[in-house]
Design a protein around this motif. Structure first.
Motif, mmCIF file in Angstrom:
data_model
loop_
_atom_site.group_PDB
_atom_site.id
_atom_site.type_symbol
_atom_site.label_atom_id
_atom_site.label_comp_id
_atom_site.label_asym_id
_atom_site.label_seq_id
_atom_site.Cartn_x
_atom_site.Cartn_y
_atom_site.Cartn_z
ATOM 1 N N UNK A 1 0.827 -1.208 0.000
ATOM 2 C CA UNK A 1 0.000 0.000 0.000
ATOM 3 C C UNK A 1 0.861 1.259 0.000
ATOM 4 N N UNK A 2 1.955 1.236 0.737
ATOM 5 C CA UNK A 2 2.848 2.394 0.754
ATOM 6 C C UNK A 2 3.549 2.581 -0.587
ATOM 7 N N UNK A 3 3.831 1.489 -1.268
ATOM 8 C CA UNK A 3 4.408 1.591 -2.616
ATOM 9 C C UNK A 3 3.402 2.213 -3.565
ATOM 10 N N UNK A 4 2.149 1.838 -3.416
ATOM 11 C CA UNK A 4 1.057 2.384 -4.224
ATOM 12 C C UNK A 4 0.810 3.850 -3.899
ATOM 13 N N UNK A 5 0.852 4.160 -2.602
ATOM 14 C CA UNK A 5 0.507 5.503 -2.126
ATOM 15 C C UNK A 5 1.481 5.868 -0.999
ATOM 16 N N UNK A 6 2.624 6.462 -1.320
ATOM 17 C CA UNK A 6 3.653 6.743 -0.312
ATOM 18 C C UNK A 6 3.171 7.626 0.840
ATOM 19 N N UNK A 7 2.125 8.409 0.622
ATOM 20 C CA UNK A 7 1.622 9.292 1.676
ATOM 21 C C UNK A 7 0.632 8.591 2.603
ATOM 22 N N UNK A 8 0.358 7.318 2.358
ATOM 23 C CA UNK A 8 -0.645 6.597 3.136
ATOM 24 C C UNK A 8 -0.238 6.493 4.606
ATOM 25 N N UNK A 9 -1.231 6.574 5.466
ATOM 26 C CA UNK A 9 -1.039 6.343 6.898
ATOM 27 C C UNK A 9 -1.659 4.983 7.193
ATOM 28 N N UNK A 10 -0.847 3.956 7.132
ATOM 29 C CA UNK A 10 -1.346 2.588 7.254
ATOM 30 C C UNK A 10 -0.375 1.786 8.110
ATOM 31 N N UNK A 11 -0.913 0.915 8.948
ATOM 32 C CA UNK A 11 -0.056 0.101 9.801
ATOM 33 C C UNK A 11 -0.687 -1.273 10.005
ATOM 34 N N UNK A 12 0.140 -2.212 10.423
ATOM 35 C CA UNK A 12 -0.305 -3.572 10.724
ATOM 36 C C UNK A 12 -0.457 -3.742 12.230
ATOM 37 N N UNK A 13 -1.512 -4.435 12.648
ATOM 38 C CA UNK A 13 -1.684 -4.846 14.037
ATOM 39 C C UNK A 13 -2.134 -6.307 14.044
ATOM 40 N N UNK A 14 -1.539 -7.100 14.911
ATOM 41 C CA UNK A 14 -1.828 -8.536 14.952
ATOM 42 C C UNK A 14 -3.210 -8.804 15.541
ATOM 43 N N UNK A 15 -3.971 -9.646 14.855
ATOM 44 C CA UNK A 15 -5.297 -10.050 15.324
ATOM 45 C C UNK A 15 -5.592 -11.459 14.834
ATOM 46 N N UNK A 16 -5.787 -12.367 15.774
ATOM 47 C CA UNK A 16 -6.166 -13.741 15.466
ATOM 48 C C UNK A 16 -7.592 -13.952 15.957
ATOM 49 N N UNK A 17 -8.537 -13.963 15.036
ATOM 50 C CA UNK A 17 -9.955 -14.057 15.398
ATOM 51 C C UNK A 17 -10.342 -15.429 15.947
ATOM 52 N N UNK A 18 -9.457 -16.395 15.831
ATOM 53 C CA UNK A 18 -9.746 -17.719 16.390
ATOM 54 C C UNK A 18 -9.365 -17.810 17.868
ATOM 55 N N UNK A 19 -8.825 -16.716 18.416
ATOM 56 C CA UNK A 19 -8.436 -16.663 19.829
ATOM 57 C C UNK A 19 -9.063 -15.426 20.457
ATOM 58 N N UNK A 20 -9.994 -15.602 21.370
ATOM 59 C CA UNK A 20 -10.668 -14.448 21.964
ATOM 60 C C UNK A 20 -9.701 -13.586 22.768
ATOM 61 N N UNK A 21 -8.643 -14.187 23.318
ATOM 62 C CA UNK A 21 -7.637 -13.395 24.026
ATOM 63 C C UNK A 21 -6.940 -12.442 23.061
ATOM 64 N N UNK A 22 -6.674 -12.900 21.845
ATOM 65 C CA UNK A 22 -6.056 -12.036 20.832
ATOM 66 C C UNK A 22 -6.997 -10.893 20.451
ATOM 67 N N UNK A 23 -8.283 -11.184 20.344
ATOM 68 C CA UNK A 23 -9.272 -10.141 20.036
ATOM 69 C C UNK A 23 -9.257 -9.073 21.122
ATOM 70 N N UNK A 24 -9.253 -9.509 22.367
ATOM 71 C CA UNK A 24 -9.255 -8.540 23.477
ATOM 72 C C UNK A 24 -7.954 -7.752 23.528
ATOM 73 N N UNK A 25 -6.832 -8.413 23.262
ATOM 74 C CA UNK A 25 -5.543 -7.719 23.269
ATOM 75 C C UNK A 25 -5.477 -6.675 22.163
ATOM 76 N N UNK A 26 -5.947 -7.038 20.980
ATOM 77 C CA UNK A 26 -5.956 -6.088 19.857
ATOM 78 C C UNK A 26 -6.788 -4.865 20.207
ATOM 79 N N UNK A 27 -7.985 -5.098 20.736
ATOM 80 C CA UNK A 27 -8.880 -3.986 21.058
ATOM 81 C C UNK A 27 -8.303 -3.113 22.169
ATOM 82 N N UNK A 28 -7.705 -3.736 23.169
ATOM 83 C CA UNK A 28 -7.121 -2.964 24.267
ATOM 84 C C UNK A 28 -5.990 -2.080 23.762
ATOM 85 N N UNK A 29 -5.157 -2.621 22.880
ATOM 86 C CA UNK A 29 -4.054 -1.833 22.327
ATOM 87 C C UNK A 29 -4.580 -0.672 21.491
#
Length: 306
Positions: A53-81
């Motif tokens: 996406x940054x190669x496509x649009x260098x001005x983009x404000x985009x980031x990755x955050x880990x989320x595993x929907x098969x683990x409810x603890x991961x869902x809660x951790x993602x949301x808390x962060x």
């Protein structure tokens, strides 16, 4: 604690945005000047999507955050962060999904995997992000459903497929659940004055890795689709158009459902899509909501607790 001043760009979270429909949805939101969080299980694929996406649009404000929907603890951790880092969330696109697993698989909590990843994980995620959504000016939540929802039913007596598992029956149930969730979320928002707009969308028949894997799971279906691919299907970018329309367009009504407007809703420009009678059953939607709260522990609080 969240920052005291909110960035000027609106924030969007797209689950499963490392590839396919989710990636194209994220791309569309970037080009509409959103800050975008790519929420995905694979760090390698998620960061590769950010780089693309940054190669496509260098001005983009985009980031990755880990989320595993098969683990409810991961869902809660993602949301808390996210709650810690951000002050408001304008758009949540619950896109991630799996299709027609040949054998019954379970999530960490013991849910049938398609129901758990496609629906229950998103149900909890939306609940956990409610404080950020209600803090936005005009928040919108988009659930990804499917044409397959029309053949689905919610089997409360065998929700997890323990008595008998069929890959496509489980998939249809999960996508019907997403559409019922969209309707119930709007009803609860109206009743509780959350101020959010709940919508849903489907991509028609879009050529993605998920779609190709799904049709290969049944030889006859796969052979039929190979013959009709040029006529019946569209690209992932085209399939993302109804999702982007639901996420950003001004011509909508709360609770709307969008899909391609072409032949049998398989391809074409976004238009309002047809929901099955089951998907319009308010009592069924509310029953599923209550069961989902019990299964996931979703609390639906507008404020976080310390």
């Amino acid at each position: 604690m969240p920052h005291s001043e909110r960035p000027s760009k609106r924030l969007a979270v797209v689950t499963g945005a490392n590839a396919g429909l989710g990636f194209e949805t994220a791309r569309g939101l970037v080009y509409q000047n959103y800050r975008v969080v790519i929420a995905a299980r694979s760090e390698h694929k998620g960061r590769a999507a950010v780089e693309a996406l940054l190669k496509d649009c260098p001005e983009a404000d985009v980031r990755f955050e880990a989320l595993d929907l098969s683990r409810l603890a991961s869902v809660r951790d993602f949301a808390a962060a996210l709650r810690e880092r951000e002050t408001a969330l304008d758009v949540l696109v619950n896109n991630a999904g799996i299709m027609a697993l040949p054998q019954r698989e379970l999530t960490e909590e013991g849910f049938e995997r398609q129901l758990g990843v496609n629906y229950l994980g998103h149900f909890l995620l939306t609940s956990e992000l409610l404080p950020l959504l209600t803090a936005a000016g005009a928040p919108r939540v988009v659930q990804l459903s499917s044409l397959a929802h029309r053949g689905g039913r919610i089997d409360f007596d065998d929700l997890q497929g323990e008595k008998g598992y069929d890959p496509w029956r489980a998939y249809r149930q999960s996508k019907l659940a997403m559409l019922l969730f969209s309707q119930a979320l709007q009803q609860h928002s109206d009743a509780e004055s959350w101020g959010l707009d709940s919508l849903a969308a489907h991509p028609g028949l879009a050529r993605t890795a998920l779609f190709e894997h799904g049709v290969r799971s049944r030889a006859l279906v796969g052979a039929l689709f190979r013959l009709t691919l040029p006529i019946m299907t569209q690209s992932a970018a085209e399939g993302a158009r109804p999702i982007l329309h639901a996420a950003t367009a001004s011509d909508f009504r709360p609770g709307d459902y969008f899909g391609p407007g072409g032949f049998a809703e398989t391809r074409g420009a976004p238009e309002r899509a047809r929901m099955s009678a089951t998907a319009c059953d308010a009592a069924l939607a509310e029953r599923l909501w209550q069961v989902s709260c019990e299964l996931t522990g979703a609390m639906w609080r507008e404020e976080t607790t310390t």
